[in-house]
Design a protein around this motif. Structure first.
Motif, PDB file in Angstrom:
ATOM      1  N   TRP A 181      94.797 -21.573  86.590  1.00 18.40           N
ATOM      2  CA  TRP A 181      93.622 -22.113  87.293  1.00 18.40           C
ATOM      3  C   TRP A 181      92.705 -21.024  87.818  1.00 18.40           C
ATOM      4  O   TRP A 181      91.495 -21.243  87.899  1.00 18.40           O
ATOM      5  CB  TRP A 181      94.043 -23.108  88.366  1.00 18.40           C
ATOM      6  CG  TRP A 181      94.744 -22.571  89.591  1.00 18.40           C
ATOM      7  CD1 TRP A 181      95.700 -21.607  89.647  1.00 18.40           C
ATOM      8  CD2 TRP A 181      94.531 -23.008  90.942  1.00 18.40           C
ATOM      9  NE1 TRP A 181      96.105 -21.425  90.939  1.00 18.40           N
ATOM     10  CE2 TRP A 181      95.414 -22.262  91.754  1.00 18.40           C
ATOM     11  CE3 TRP A 181      93.719 -23.962  91.532  1.00 18.40           C
ATOM     12  CZ2 TRP A 181      95.486 -22.448  93.136  1.00 18.40           C
ATOM     13  CZ3 TRP A 181      93.783 -24.145  92.913  1.00 18.40           C
ATOM     14  CH2 TRP A 181      94.659 -23.381  93.701  1.00 18.40           C
ATOM     15  N   SER A 202      95.485 -15.481  86.140  1.00 18.59           N
ATOM     16  CA  SER A 202      96.288 -16.681  85.879  1.00 18.59           C
ATOM     17  C   SER A 202      96.522 -17.447  87.177  1.00 18.59           C
ATOM     18  O   SER A 202      95.870 -18.438  87.433  1.00 18.59           O
ATOM     19  CB  SER A 202      97.615 -16.302  85.215  1.00 18.59           C
ATOM     20  OG  SER A 202      97.390 -15.643  83.988  1.00 18.59           O
ATOM     21  N   GLY A 203      97.455 -16.966  87.999  1.00 17.54           N
ATOM     22  CA  GLY A 203      97.833 -17.708  89.200  1.00 17.54           C
ATOM     23  C   GLY A 203      97.115 -17.237  90.456  1.00 17.54           C
ATOM     24  O   GLY A 203      96.197 -16.415  90.404  1.00 17.54           O
ATOM     25  N   THR A 204      97.564 -17.747  91.574  1.00 14.63           N
ATOM     26  CA  THR A 204      96.972 -17.457  92.875  1.00 14.63           C
ATOM     27  C   THR A 204      97.137 -15.971  93.228  1.00 14.63           C
ATOM     28  O   THR A 204      98.232 -15.436  93.128  1.00 14.63           O
ATOM     29  CB  THR A 204      97.657 -18.345  93.934  1.00 14.63           C
ATOM     30  OG1 THR A 204      97.536 -19.696  93.505  1.00 14.63           O
ATOM     31  CG2 THR A 204      97.007 -18.186  95.291  1.00 14.63           C
ATOM     32  N   PRO A 205      96.058 -15.321  93.644  1.00 16.30           N
ATOM     33  CA  PRO A 205      96.131 -13.880  93.934  1.00 16.30           C
ATOM     34  C   PRO A 205      97.087 -13.560  95.092  1.00 16.30           C
ATOM     35  O   PRO A 205      97.075 -14.247  96.122  1.00 16.30           O
ATOM     36  CB  PRO A 205      94.689 -13.526  94.324  1.00 16.30           C
ATOM     37  CG  PRO A 205      93.837 -14.594  93.734  1.00 16.30           C
ATOM     38  CD  PRO A 205      94.690 -15.834  93.764  1.00 16.30           C
ATOM     39  N   PRO A 206      97.879 -12.516  94.933  1.00 16.08           N
ATOM     40  CA  PRO A 206      98.848 -12.108  95.961  1.00 16.08           C
ATOM     41  C   PRO A 206      98.151 -11.288  97.040  1.00 16.08           C
ATOM     42  O   PRO A 206      98.011 -10.073  96.914  1.00 16.08           O
ATOM     43  CB  PRO A 206      99.841 -11.253  95.176  1.00 16.08           C
ATOM     44  CG  PRO A 206      99.047 -10.673  94.047  1.00 16.08           C
ATOM     45  CD  PRO A 206      97.947 -11.652  93.737  1.00 16.08           C
ATOM     46  N   VAL A 207      97.757 -11.944  98.128  1.00 14.88           N
ATOM     47  CA  VAL A 207      96.842 -11.306  99.079  1.00 14.88           C
ATOM     48  C   VAL A 207      97.463 -10.112  99.805  1.00 14.88           C
ATOM     49  O   VAL A 207      96.809  -9.076  99.963  1.00 14.88           O
ATOM     50  CB  VAL A 207      96.274 -12.342 100.068  1.00 14.88           C
ATOM     51  CG1 VAL A 207      95.375 -11.669 101.089  1.00 14.88           C
ATOM     52  CG2 VAL A 207      95.485 -13.400  99.313  1.00 14.88           C
ATOM     53  N   SER A 248     103.641 -15.491  89.852  1.00 11.47           N
ATOM     54  CA  SER A 248     102.916 -16.651  90.393  1.00 11.47           C
ATOM     55  C   SER A 248     103.499 -17.902  89.758  1.00 11.47           C
ATOM     56  O   SER A 248     104.225 -17.831  88.765  1.00 11.47           O
ATOM     57  CB  SER A 248     101.437 -16.537  90.043  1.00 11.47           C
ATOM     58  OG  SER A 248     101.270 -16.589  88.633  1.00 11.47           O
ATOM     59  N   THR A 261     101.920 -20.025  87.996  1.00  5.45           N
ATOM     60  CA  THR A 261     101.386 -20.103  86.631  1.00  5.45           C
ATOM     61  C   THR A 261     102.227 -19.281  85.660  1.00  5.45           C
ATOM     62  O   THR A 261     102.589 -19.751  84.578  1.00  5.45           O
ATOM     63  CB  THR A 261      99.923 -19.621  86.612  1.00  5.45           C
ATOM     64  OG1 THR A 261      99.158 -20.397  87.539  1.00  5.45           O
ATOM     65  CG2 THR A 261      99.319 -19.756  85.222  1.00  5.45           C
ATOM     66  N   THR A 270      96.620 -26.104  86.717  1.00  6.69           N
ATOM     67  CA  THR A 270      97.258 -24.941  86.085  1.00  6.69           C
ATOM     68  C   THR A 270      98.402 -25.389  85.177  1.00  6.69           C
ATOM     69  O   THR A 270      98.655 -24.783  84.129  1.00  6.69           O
ATOM     70  CB  THR A 270      97.709 -23.910  87.159  1.00  6.69           C
ATOM     71  OG1 THR A 270      97.276 -22.607  86.766  1.00  6.69           O
ATOM     72  CG2 THR A 270      99.201 -23.912  87.407  1.00  6.69           C
ATOM     73  N   TYR A 315      96.825 -26.482  81.947  1.00  5.34           N
ATOM     74  CA  TYR A 315      96.328 -25.345  81.162  1.00  5.34           C
ATOM     75  C   TYR A 315      97.483 -24.627  80.468  1.00  5.34           C
ATOM     76  O   TYR A 315      97.382 -24.243  79.299  1.00  5.34           O
ATOM     77  CB  TYR A 315      95.576 -24.351  82.052  1.00  5.34           C
ATOM     78  CG  TYR A 315      94.444 -24.950  82.868  1.00  5.34           C
ATOM     79  CD1 TYR A 315      93.856 -26.169  82.511  1.00  5.34           C
ATOM     80  CD2 TYR A 315      93.966 -24.317  84.010  1.00  5.34           C
ATOM     81  CE1 TYR A 315      92.826 -26.726  83.276  1.00  5.34           C
ATOM     82  CE2 TYR A 315      92.940 -24.864  84.770  1.00  5.34           C
ATOM     83  CZ  TYR A 315      92.381 -26.076  84.401  1.00  5.34           C
ATOM     84  OH  TYR A 315      91.375 -26.611  85.156  1.00  5.34           O
ATOM     85  N   GLY A 362      99.275 -16.416  98.356  1.00  2.00           N
ATOM     86  CA  GLY A 362      99.613 -15.801  97.073  1.00  2.00           C
ATOM     87  C   GLY A 362     101.004 -15.223  97.011  1.00  2.00           C
ATOM     88  O   GLY A 362     101.300 -14.409  96.135  1.00  2.00           O
TER      89      GLY A 362
END
Lengths: 409, 409
Positions: free
Chosen positions: A260, A284-289, B99, B101, B130, B133, B238
């Motif tokens: 996403w 691809s996935g949620t950013p690792p903050v 992640s 994903t 996601t 996808y 994340g």
């Protein structure tokens, strides 16, 4: 040469002040010298401060709103800063995401897709293991074959070897810019040009050069690159990796792991994948903050120091170690496992010895933190922002004493 | 019902004390109610403390030695704690990595490889984007087709729909345990058994159930599961995801992204990939330590609270919201977009309204943090460790006033 000479070098070092911007080990940690910043860089004070601020302000206070107030932009924003500071790359081509292994996978898949009529991936037999595993995996998956370049483990892949290996079946060449064992610095410009003359694309693994050696991705015409941030960029253990996709390849970048965050409009929650324009489609996935904050602060220090000054000091440090290896360690049975020409050498020096494993353990017990790299390598990492000539000198004295004791015994 | 009733519910809540173990927003953050803990959970105080300790002690002090002094074990160790606390899974089947994903991608590839003679992946048309996808991507890559179950977006995929869809071409079924829009709680036991009767394997996406709804992966015979940790597990923005591979499938787990951390002996630096025994072969790159610490501390709080007490409070909170939606919001034009039977509902409630986007913005401006989910959903997330009945009541009052104003206007 004695410790006073080493201290004099520190006194003249324009980067000496950066050492104070990192958190020092405690007395009880018994660190005489940290010579493994090329495996895990030390923590910047600013990273600690920013992580606390992240938790107290953005996470606790702004909560979910932080995603739209900045977090979502971090992968591309920090990528751009990294690109400008050390990669020689214009904005919009670099993102920070995933691990190096996952970035390598995504990149090799996308690279191979650019040459669907070709059947071969070429790489170095002595590349870092994860690179070899991913190459093997992608080749099997796509029904391709792998050609391994038989490089000299004490140096690295030469232009001549690449020229002998590439052929009209070659889709992709994957090489490390700086070899993880020997620190051999590959000729990125010549090899990239050569690869293109063969109609193939190149992926450079920058893990051991980024933040230590200037890189000129745009000028060299590099197609793809990946690298890690927890070595010379000091971003912290397991901090996310980065991925560079040359602007001209972005429209054709086939997302192997379509997620996403690579969608053109993630929060529209559309059912079908519609890749974002530009480099964001490589996400691809949620950013690792929390990891990204480490990268941001690590890059900030490199920006301030300047990659050219970092490189100059890296050369001085590796020359310094080389001289001490020759004078002290070679007579006691050690070998020199890196290129002697500093123009062909990255930011570490490898000492070879049949007893490398045991010697590494003893060095670490005595507070000299090095890395053992089988078979027979003791890697001395020199990290210009944190390594002093004095600690390096002290470390080499201990190294000499250990070998001397071993010889005497 | 008035605010005094809500406060009385808080007074009787055995989990009320947990709220004090999280960092509260500041006054200037103007948070009246945080009803989005199912998107980003709040920061535990312990996470802040442990991250500072991580930086000062393990990273700064022990440096590279920390990898062998514990960091390398974190993905499996925290996975085991998560498995015991909330997944109903025996040790050795769960790791924390990447992640969601990327975990989904690796899992779907491995799942499809178990049924090489079958050609179809089945999933929910209203699954989280996601997931769709990745399913599309993997199907294209492997030359498979996707069959989409036409679920009711206000509820979810029923056992009957699955029974109608699965066939002898089905290799893999991927479903969300709790639907991200409606909070519909799928019948994991029945659907898993049904999938097996069709000779297929199942992958459950636990993103919206883990830490909120008890899960019984082992007892249900689940093949694979993935999930995220930054929602009800409060692991931070994340933070890494997790991946469950049933013990009996581990020897056959084909690593789509073979990396050094999945190798049997990562530091032997062997050229050929030789997968680790057990769940570790599902790892790829270097573990993200700061993110893992967040998962560890989030799981620790769930361990202490107990998933059954968490579930009980989640049901009470969603029942409480449901009652207020019916009394206050439905008469003002809102709809109820979640299952009415609490046994079929996870930890959030969705209110529907044609003006959902604008209403969500206004709610957030007035300090009621909710999530807009297109096309017409306002998601009210109830996070038992941090959500109080009193804040929920205040939030619903503001929601009512906004709708009332909109109606009056």
């Amino acid at each position: 040469m004695d410790i006073a000479d080493a201290r004099a070098l520190d006194d003249r070092d324009p980067l000496a002040g950066f050492r104070r911007r990192f958190i020092a080990p405690g007395e009880h940690d018994r660190v005489v010298a940290y010579l493994d910043g090329n495996s895990l860089g030390r923590p910047p004070l600013a990273t600690r401060d920013r992580l606390i601020e992240l938790i107290d302000e953005q996470w606790a206070g702004r909560l979910i709103r932080s995603w739209s107030e900045g977090w979502l932009e971090l992968p591309a924003q920090i990528g751009d800063r990294l690109a400008a500071a050390v990669l020689g790359a214009a904005p919009g081509q670099t993102i920070v995401a995933d691990s190096t292994t996952v970035c390598l996978y995504k990149t090799l898949r996308a690279a191979a897709a650019l040459r669907p009529d070709r059947t071969e991936i070429v790489t170095d037999r002595h590349n870092f293991p994860t690179d070899s595993y991913v190459v093997d995996g992608v080749a099997t998956e796509l029904g391709m074959t792998v050609r391994w370049i038989d490089s000299d483990p004490a140096s690295g892949v030469t232009v001549e070897q690449v020229a002998e290996t590439l052929g009209d079946r070659t889709a992709v060449l994957l090489l490390s810019h700086v070899a993880y064992r020997s620190a051999y610095l590959a000729d990125m410009a010549a090899i990239t040009a050569l690869t293109h003359r063969h109609g193939a694309v190149v992926v450079w693994d920058l893990c051991h050069s980024v933040g230590s050696v200037p890189v000129e991705l745009d000028a060299c015409g590099v197609d793809f690159a990946v690298g890690c941030t927890y070595k010379f960029l000091n971003a912290g253990p397991g901090a996310p990796a980065f991925l560079y996709v040359r602007a001209e390849h972005q429209d054709d970048f086939a997302a192997a792991i379509p997620g996403w965050m690579g969608h053109d409009d993630p929060f529209a929650m559309e059912k079908a994948y519609r890749p974002a324009a530009g480099i964001k489609r490589a996400l691809s996935g949620t950013p690792p903050v929390t990891g990204l904050i480490g990268v941001e602060q690590g890059v900030a220090l490199v920006e301030q120091a300047g990659i050219d000054r970092i490189r100059t000091k890296a050369v001085e440090l590796t020359e310094f170690v080389t001289a001490l290896v020759d004078v002290w360690l070679v007579p006691l049975g050690a070998g020199y496992g890196s290129p002697r020409d500093p123009r062909l050498r990255g930011g570490h020096v490898t000492v070879t010895h049949p007893d490398a494993a045991r010697i590494s353990t003893t060095l670490i017990e005595r507070g000299v933190i090095v890395d053992h790299r089988p078979p027979g390598g003791i890697r001395i990492g020199l990290s210009p922002l944190t390594t002093s000539f004095a600690e390096t000198y002290s470390a080499m004295e201990i190294f000499r004493d250990i070998l001397d004791g071993a010889t005497a015994g």
